[in-house]
Design an enzyme around this catalytic site. Structure first.
Site, mmCIF file in Angstrom:
data_model
loop_
_atom_site.group_PDB
_atom_site.id
_atom_site.type_symbol
_atom_site.label_atom_id
_atom_site.label_comp_id
_atom_site.label_asym_id
_atom_site.label_seq_id
_atom_site.Cartn_x
_atom_site.Cartn_y
_atom_site.Cartn_z
ATOM 1 N N SER A 149 45.060 33.392 40.434
ATOM 2 C CA SER A 149 43.724 32.809 40.304
ATOM 3 C C SER A 149 43.635 31.504 41.067
ATOM 4 C CB SER A 149 43.419 32.547 38.838
ATOM 5 O OG SER A 149 42.282 31.728 38.730
ATOM 6 N N TYR A 162 46.370 28.299 31.795
ATOM 7 C CA TYR A 162 45.993 29.438 32.627
ATOM 8 C C TYR A 162 46.434 29.212 34.082
ATOM 9 C CZ TYR A 162 42.688 32.837 34.706
ATOM 10 O OH TYR A 162 42.111 33.862 35.412
HETATM 11 P P1 NAD Z 1 38.202 40.706 31.161
HETATM 12 O O1 NAD Z 1 38.302 39.865 29.949
HETATM 13 O O2 NAD Z 1 37.015 41.585 31.295
HETATM 14 O O3 NAD Z 1 39.486 41.621 31.341
HETATM 15 C C1 NAD Z 1 40.728 41.333 30.801
HETATM 16 C C2 NAD Z 1 41.165 42.541 30.003
HETATM 17 O O4 NAD Z 1 42.519 42.344 29.582
HETATM 18 C C3 NAD Z 1 40.343 42.739 28.761
HETATM 19 O O5 NAD Z 1 39.784 44.023 28.749
HETATM 20 C C4 NAD Z 1 41.339 42.514 27.618
HETATM 21 O O6 NAD Z 1 41.087 43.323 26.485
HETATM 22 C C5 NAD Z 1 42.653 42.862 28.271
HETATM 23 N N1 NAD Z 1 43.787 42.231 27.605
HETATM 24 C C6 NAD Z 1 43.881 40.969 27.134
HETATM 25 N N2 NAD Z 1 45.095 40.752 26.614
HETATM 26 C C7 NAD Z 1 45.810 41.881 26.768
HETATM 27 C C8 NAD Z 1 47.128 42.258 26.455
HETATM 28 N N3 NAD Z 1 47.957 41.387 25.863
HETATM 29 N N4 NAD Z 1 47.537 43.488 26.781
HETATM 30 C C9 NAD Z 1 46.705 44.380 27.364
HETATM 31 N N5 NAD Z 1 45.420 44.083 27.666
HETATM 32 C C10 NAD Z 1 44.981 42.846 27.383
HETATM 33 O O7 NAD Z 1 38.296 39.721 32.396
HETATM 34 P P2 NAD Z 1 38.408 39.987 33.961
HETATM 35 O O8 NAD Z 1 37.631 38.929 34.603
HETATM 36 O O9 NAD Z 1 38.171 41.375 34.305
HETATM 37 O O10 NAD Z 1 39.937 39.599 34.210
HETATM 38 C C11 NAD Z 1 40.880 40.437 34.808
HETATM 39 C C12 NAD Z 1 41.977 39.599 35.414
HETATM 40 O O11 NAD Z 1 41.444 38.854 36.510
HETATM 41 C C13 NAD Z 1 42.600 38.576 34.482
HETATM 42 O O12 NAD Z 1 43.972 38.494 34.734
HETATM 43 C C14 NAD Z 1 41.934 37.305 34.883
HETATM 44 O O13 NAD Z 1 42.703 36.180 34.549
HETATM 45 C C15 NAD Z 1 41.802 37.511 36.365
HETATM 46 N N6 NAD Z 1 40.800 36.641 36.996
HETATM 47 C C16 NAD Z 1 39.485 36.892 36.858
HETATM 48 C C17 NAD Z 1 38.568 36.081 37.482
HETATM 49 C C18 NAD Z 1 37.087 36.350 37.425
HETATM 50 O O14 NAD Z 1 36.319 35.665 38.110
HETATM 51 N N7 NAD Z 1 36.657 37.310 36.644
HETATM 52 C C19 NAD Z 1 39.010 34.976 38.220
HETATM 53 C C20 NAD Z 1 40.364 34.758 38.359
HETATM 54 C C21 NAD Z 1 41.244 35.609 37.749
#
Ligand code: NAD
Length: 688
Positions: A149, A162
């Protein structure tokens, strides 16, 4: 189908980005293990519904998928999800480590539990699933795509846990890529930005950045085509894909000698300097370098020794890395050196030989070259003396292609009115939180917490993204504006919406009008910012270009100041480093604000403050005194700069009410210094 017969595990695939990867993989022919713990965004609870729903979606479109409800941070669960791929589909080819949670707090407010939980899910979870996957892929190879990220790679306020986990994942990616290369496994990471459950409350992530924008990058990295790509980190901001690279500067090696604290300080800039790309000396630039060499060799003969007095200098001129020439001035004599002089007192860097040739031929004004970044120097005073004591135009006679011009400045005078209506368009760039914070800091605007934490830009901030366009319009060679006679007279800003982080702002500028006045010319440049097709800020900068003839226009005696009832006033002391701080934050590095020699040459006792910085002080007073502290109520601010401001002055913004119609109240304001001299006059603020 690029993933036909592949078997993929996507963690956290019950929603958001993971779901879009799982769906795309299935569409491209892969069989998918859809893992999701099914809890809340901050890691609480668990359930099977999220994973089940995505499995059902895949099956509905004719794909194959199974659900897994384990937690990535549990070693047995991590092993089980990899095993499930093998038991359900016979093998595992692709793993996307995507599961994640958030527990945001600034460091001092963070509990150890918040730290541990976030590190456990992201960093340990990625480690556990990757380890299980590498063991399963060790014979047939595979693809691992991790999720880092921006928060970890560049830093983001309030996300120490994070950010640490995400930077850790980038490090893990690079190391494991090296360790698994011989097994035919590639390991890469992506740093996405998209609207999901995780980012739904973060207004800086635009709604238009959809998970489906990110999925193709992950899909390609998972494909056979990407077999040569490993150990790399890619950014995906909506549909904008790029690579994050770690760079190392060449640095300084002292060899036998040992560094001291003093030498580190003295050579810090060299330690951290980035090399420029190696320039190419082709036939065309070779010819230009030859011409420049002739020109420099002819410069000493144009020396005005009687003017220069006892000026001493060793000036080194770098022509974009293609050649270096020097001029040594001592007492009444000067000498040309074909190469770099030892112990240069001034280094002047041109972007290439063409610029100095154009300047000598009089087709490019020195000020335009300087403002346009074509010429840079570490000693502005020496460069100005060079301009005064040598006659570049005369030296250009050796080039044989032009009649020598008397001075270095172009022969034409007056602004080119044909350019009225000409529009300059800049490429869109994100408004960044750290730029907002820097701008608020440089204008001492600490009153609004939204500026400090960078979630909303101060009213005057748009001048930063607009600056390049303003410069493009002024420095347009066809306009023929003499930068040394230019004074920023007025600034009129209308705020349709104040900027916030991640606004993708596209700057524009247009020469709106050119008017001839008794004492010079008035150039009005309109600038505006578009964010997603929406007009957010409009600005008209009134620039006055003083005429050649001094005097003439008699000054009208100042009218008696009317008695006013001030509703609010606010004082501000201009700090000694305010011009340099504002220059850094606004990108306006006009040397009149930074170099005492230049300021003195322009007739000021010291460097002067940017007018727009004074305007920012005034805007703060208006927001505090007339908008009830709410910046969004400020609709318009128009000021006239009546006198340059010097560091150390104590400025006072005074506000009075003028009129009120249709829900808009108009206030008058002025800014005066400690002696009551007005520095901003004829100003109005419109407040909703
Ligand atoms: P999101 O919350 O929709 O998806 C994360 C998913 O991970 C959720 O469905 C949650 O239930 C699942 N989860 C959480 N803990 C878990 C565990 N211990 N075991 C299995 N599943 C688990 O959010 P997202 O934005 O889709 O995030 C996906 C990834 O992208 C994450 O790693 C997040 O940090 C990263 N990210 C997202 C953004 C963004 O702009 N959306 C930016 C930087 C990084």
């Amino acid at each position: 189908m690029k993933l036909k017969n592949k078997v993929a595990l996507v963690t956290g695939a019950g929603g958001g980005l993971g779901r879009s990867y799982a769906l795309l993989f299935a569409k491209e022919g892969a069989k998918v293990v859809v893992n999701d713990l099914g809890g809340t965004r901050d890691g609480g609870g668990a359930g099977s519904a999220m994973a089940d729903k995505v499995v059902a979606e895949i099956k509905e479109m004719g794909g194959e998928a199974v659900a897994n409800y384990g937690s990535v941070s549990n070693a047995a669960d991590a092993q089980a999800m990899v095993d499930q791929a093998v038991s359900a589909f016979g093998k595992i080819d692709i793993v996307v480590n995507n599961a994640g949670i958030l527990r945001d707090k600034t460091l001092v407010k963070m509990t150890d539990e918040m730290w541990d939980l976030v590190i456990e899910v992201h960093l340990k979870g990625t480690y556990l699933v990757t380890k299980a996957a590498v063991l399963a892929m060790s014979e047939n190879g595979g693809r691992i795509i991790n999720t880092s990220s921006l928060a970890g790679l560049l830093g983001n306020y309030g996300q120490a846990n994070y950010g640490a986990a995400k930077a850790g994942i980038a490090g893990l990616t690079r190391v494991v890529a090296k360790e698994t290369q011989k097994m035919g496994i590639t390991v890469n990471a992506i740093a996405p930005v998209a609207k999901t459950r995780m980012t739904q409350e973060i207004s800086m992530v635009p709604e238009s950045f959809e998970p489906e924008d990110i999925a193709p990058l992950v899909g390609w990295l998972a494909s056979d085509e990407a077999s040569h790509v490993t150990g790399r980190v890619f950014g995906a901001h909506g549909s904008h894909y790029f690579e994050y690279v770690v760079e190392q500067t060449p640095g300084i090696d002292l060899g036998e000698k040992r560094w001291t604290l003093e030498s580190v300080g003295q050579r810090f800039d060299e330690i951290t300097a980035m090399p420029k790309g190696a320039p190419v000396l082709d036939e065309a630039s070779g010819g230009l370098v030859e011409d420049a060499r002739k020109l420099f060799a002819a410069i000493p003969a144009t020396y005005r020794a009687e003017k220069a007095g006892d000026w001493k200098a060793k000036m080194k001129f770098d022509l974009g890395g293609l050649a270096t020439f020097s001029l040594i001035v001592a007492g009444g004599a000067t000498e040309f050196l074909d190469g770099a002089v030892d112990g240069a007192t001034a280094t002047v860097t041109f972007d290439g030989p063409q610029t100095i040739l154009d300047m000598a031929r009089g087709v490019l004004a020195p000020e335009q070259a300087f403002m346009g970044g074509k010429v840079k120097t570490d000693n502005m005073g020496a460069l100005m003396k060079f301009g005064q004591y040598f006659n570049l135009g005369k030296a250009a006679a050796v080039l044989g292609d032009i009649a020598p011009v008397a001075g270095a400045a172009p022969g034409k005078h007056g602004l080119n009115k044909d350019l009225v209506g000409k529009v300059h368009r800049g490429s869109a760039a994100f408004v960044l939180k750290e730029d907002i914070q820097a701008f608020a800091g440089a204008t001492d605007d600490q009153t609004n917490p939204a500026y400090l934490d960078g979630t909303q830009a101060p009213a005057i901030f748009p001048v930063r993204p607009l600056l390049s366009m303003l410069h493009a319009a002024i420095a347009d060679p066809e306009l023929n504006a003499d930068m040394l006679r230019l004074v920023h007279g007025e600034q009129d800003m209308r705020f349709h919406r104040h900027l916030k982080p991640w606004d993708l702002a596209a700057p524009r500028a247009e020469i709106q009008s050119i008017e001839t006045k008794a004492s010079g010319e008035l150039l009005n440049i309109r600038q505006w910012l578009m964010v997603d097709g929406e007009l957010t800020t409009e600005v008209i900068s009134g620039l006055f270009i003083r005429g050649e003839s001094k005097g003439g226009g008699e000054k009208k005696p100042a009218a008696e100041a009317p008695k006013r009832e001030y509703i609010y006033s606010e004082k501000h002391t201009v700090s000694s480093d305010q011009p340099s701080r504002y220059a850094d934050a606004s990108l306006d590095r006009n040397p009149i604000h930074l170099d005492p020699d230049v300021a003195k040459a322009a007739g000021h006792p010291s460097v002067i403050l940017h007018g727009l910085c004074t305007m920012a002080f005034a805007s703060r007073a208006v927001i505090n005194g007339a908008c009830g502290g709410k910046p969004e109520r400020l609709q318009r601010l128009k000021v006239r700069f009546s006198k340059p401001v010097l560091p150390g002055w104590v400025l006072e913004t005074r506000i009075w009410k003028e009129s009120s119609t249709l829900g808009i109240t108009t206030y008058g304001l002025e800014v005066v210094n400690q002696d009551g001299v007005a520095v901003i006059t004829n100003a109005i603020a419109e407040v909703a």
